[in-house]
Design an enzyme around this catalytic site. Structure first.
Site, PDB file in Angstrom:
ATOM      1  N   CYS A   8       1.068  -4.919   1.806  1.00 45.03           N
ATOM      2  CA  CYS A   8      -0.115  -4.389   2.489  1.00 45.03           C
ATOM      3  C   CYS A   8      -1.187  -5.472   2.535  1.00 45.03           C
ATOM      4  O   CYS A   8      -0.924  -6.624   2.159  1.00 45.03           O
ATOM      5  CB  CYS A   8      -0.625  -3.101   1.846  1.00 45.03           C
ATOM      6  N   ARG A  14      -2.044   0.521  -1.347  1.00 48.98           N
ATOM      7  CA  ARG A  14      -0.836   1.092  -0.747  1.00 48.98           C
ATOM      8  C   ARG A  14       0.458   0.468  -1.247  1.00 48.98           C
ATOM      9  O   ARG A  14       1.387   1.191  -1.643  1.00 48.98           O
ATOM     10  CB  ARG A  14      -0.919   0.991   0.788  1.00 48.98           C
ATOM     11  N   ASP A 123      -4.358   5.089   5.130  1.00 52.43           N
ATOM     12  CA  ASP A 123      -5.065   4.002   4.438  1.00 52.43           C
ATOM     13  C   ASP A 123      -6.242   4.581   3.645  1.00 52.43           C
ATOM     14  O   ASP A 123      -7.234   5.021   4.230  1.00 52.43           O
ATOM     15  CB  ASP A 123      -5.561   2.981   5.461  1.00 52.43           C
TER      16      ASP A 123
END
Ligand code: 4NP
Length: 151
Positions: A8, A14, A123
């Protein structure tokens, strides 16, 4: 041995969540000797930093171990070192193609592709909704695990 790298932007939210969820799924499936899992960043923004505290709290609340780690930038050499290099969103794939100089062996994929969806993982950096991220990560990792069992 299958070597899986999650990627990421910052490697503090993440992709570490994907790394630790996947490690638990791999262990529970009895595949720990057959699969290696790690994560990395496309930027240097968070280099050296540990998992973002709300991401760690979310993993622990779901019984997923989250040992200390440090955000690590992706390098060009990672392309040869890993079998599957899995981005959290389309921007990660574009950045990886730039860092690697393309994807000649077809190693790059979106995590939610394994859940049958061609969209990015939610996100949490902007929304603060780490539960949505956790749910997306679990869906992608569960699908990915199925592809490993078929080998
Ligand atoms: P991640 O989250 O890519 O899921 O680790 C972010 C972490 C840091 C930044 C953006 C997203 N940042 O802009 O520093």
């Amino acid at each position: 041995m299958t070597r899986i790298l999650f990627v990421c932007l910052g490697n503090i939210c993440r992709s570490p969540m994907a790394e630790y969820v996947m490690k638990q799924m791999v262990n529970d499936a009895g595949l720990a000797q057959a699969v290696t899992v790690a994560s990395a960043a496309t930027s240097r923004e968070e280099e050296g930093n540990d998992v973002y505290p709300p991401a760690r709290r979310t993993l622990l609340a779901h019984g997923v171990p989250c040992p200390p780690r440090t955000a690590t930038p992706l390098t060009r050499q990672d392309y040869a070192a890993w079998d599957r290099i899995i981005g959290m969103e389309a921007r990660n794939l574009a950045d990886m193609r730039r860092i690697f100089g393309g994807d000649p062996e077809g190693k790059l994929q979106l995590l939610l592709h394994y859940a049958g969806e061609e969209r990015g993982i939610a996100d949490p950096w902007y929304t603060g909704d780490f539960e949505a991220t956790y749910a997306d990560v679990c869906a992608g990792c569960a699908g990915l695990l199925e592809t490993l069992k078929q080998k």
